[in-house]
Write a protein that holds these residues in place. Sequence first.
Motif, mmCIF file in Angstrom:
data_model
loop_
_atom_site.group_PDB
_atom_site.id
_atom_site.type_symbol
_atom_site.label_atom_id
_atom_site.label_comp_id
_atom_site.label_asym_id
_atom_site.label_seq_id
_atom_site.Cartn_x
_atom_site.Cartn_y
_atom_site.Cartn_z
ATOM 1 N N GLU A 1 1.252 0.563 16.607
ATOM 2 C CA GLU A 1 1.622 -0.805 16.233
ATOM 3 C C GLU A 1 3.106 -0.863 15.900
ATOM 4 O O GLU A 1 3.656 0.045 15.274
ATOM 5 C CB GLU A 1 0.803 -1.249 15.022
ATOM 6 N N ILE A 2 3.778 -1.935 16.329
ATOM 7 C CA ILE A 2 5.204 -2.108 16.066
ATOM 8 C C ILE A 2 5.375 -2.972 14.815
ATOM 9 O O ILE A 2 4.866 -4.089 14.741
ATOM 10 C CB ILE A 2 5.907 -2.752 17.266
ATOM 11 N N VAL A 3 6.100 -2.413 13.836
ATOM 12 C CA VAL A 3 6.358 -3.111 12.581
ATOM 13 C C VAL A 3 7.861 -3.348 12.483
ATOM 14 O O VAL A 3 8.646 -2.395 12.474
ATOM 15 C CB VAL A 3 5.862 -2.284 11.383
ATOM 16 N N THR A 4 8.276 -4.607 12.400
ATOM 17 C CA THR A 4 9.696 -4.944 12.486
ATOM 18 C C THR A 4 10.158 -5.727 11.264
ATOM 19 O O THR A 4 9.474 -6.657 10.815
ATOM 20 C CB THR A 4 9.972 -5.784 13.756
ATOM 21 N N ASP A 5 11.336 -5.319 10.733
ATOM 22 C CA ASP A 5 12.054 -6.082 9.688
ATOM 23 C C ASP A 5 11.174 -6.377 8.476
ATOM 24 O O ASP A 5 11.072 -7.529 8.022
ATOM 25 C CB ASP A 5 12.603 -7.391 10.271
ATOM 26 N N LEU A 6 10.560 -5.341 7.927
ATOM 27 C CA LEU A 6 9.791 -5.484 6.689
ATOM 28 C C LEU A 6 10.472 -4.726 5.562
ATOM 29 O O LEU A 6 11.308 -3.849 5.787
ATOM 30 C CB LEU A 6 8.361 -4.982 6.882
ATOM 31 N N TYR A 7 10.089 -5.059 4.331
ATOM 32 C CA TYR A 7 10.683 -4.469 3.138
ATOM 33 C C TYR A 7 9.578 -3.925 2.240
ATOM 34 O O TYR A 7 8.566 -4.593 2.025
ATOM 35 C CB TYR A 7 11.500 -5.534 2.392
ATOM 36 N N ILE A 8 9.770 -2.711 1.744
ATOM 37 C CA ILE A 8 8.776 -2.112 0.832
ATOM 38 C C ILE A 8 8.971 -2.732 -0.541
ATOM 39 O O ILE A 8 9.945 -2.440 -1.249
ATOM 40 C CB ILE A 8 8.944 -0.580 0.772
#
Length: 297
Positions: free
Chosen positions: A34-41
Amino acid sequence: MTNENSPAQSTLQDETISSKEKMPRKELLRGNREIVTDLYIGSSIENERNDYAFKVYIRLNGRNQMIRKVSFQHSVFDGCYFNSCTFDSCDFTGCRFVGCNFHQSSFAGCDFRYVVFERCQIDADILQREAPREENLKMRFARSLRMNFQQMGDAKAVNQAISLELEATEHYLKKSWSSKESYYHKKYSGWKKLYQFLKWIEFKILDFIWGNGESIIKLIRSIFLVILLITLYDVSQFGNAWDLKSYIASLTASPGIFFGIANSHQYPVWLSSAIAATRLIGFAFLTAILVKRFGRR
């Protein structure tokens, strides 16, 4: 009558063949990556063994977060930024880090087997603290980080990575012919053990002479040993073996003989040729070390 196809039929057949070539074969199945883009923890993550594995993380960011016991197996981190984050007991098996920044981030007890680093900002202490225990995996881990530090221009970290890589290589070559472990026994059976033994001998000899291209001190030591051998030969042939002054005089003259500056005695042609060849090889080794050292800066 002829069996030639019309232009329209030929075009249709070409399009059919082209469409078949574009379709994946039945042996190739869709993966679960799965591609996960421009997220913040936004908060700490703990005890997640499956939810974060097999992903492509693009521009993932995190700051002052604890990531503990999380599996990131076979994931790709592209352009990610982790500032002052702590990765504790995480599984990074088979991961690939490209253009990532681990500014002031730390790792503790993580699994970095089969990991690849490219153009990443990461502290060099990961070499000693997080290297895999298996010699072959440690060797590849250090090699990947060496290339990464070279890309970033960190000469000091490159030297540390090379030292770890050489250490792991030595242990791996020795175990490949001497170990009773099943991995080495199956991979290097029969005459392969002899070949690995010869490679280990070659490695040890080059390590003694010049540290496999990484030690000027070892090269100077080797040159000094050659000068001592010249001294012993000179005393045995032209001096008094029981007179200390003969050894001192020969030792004083031996550097000039080695460097081809002066020789008060007539040496055999074979010995003079051997000394000249050793001198040229020594200069070549020294030049190679200096070029590598200054080339990293």
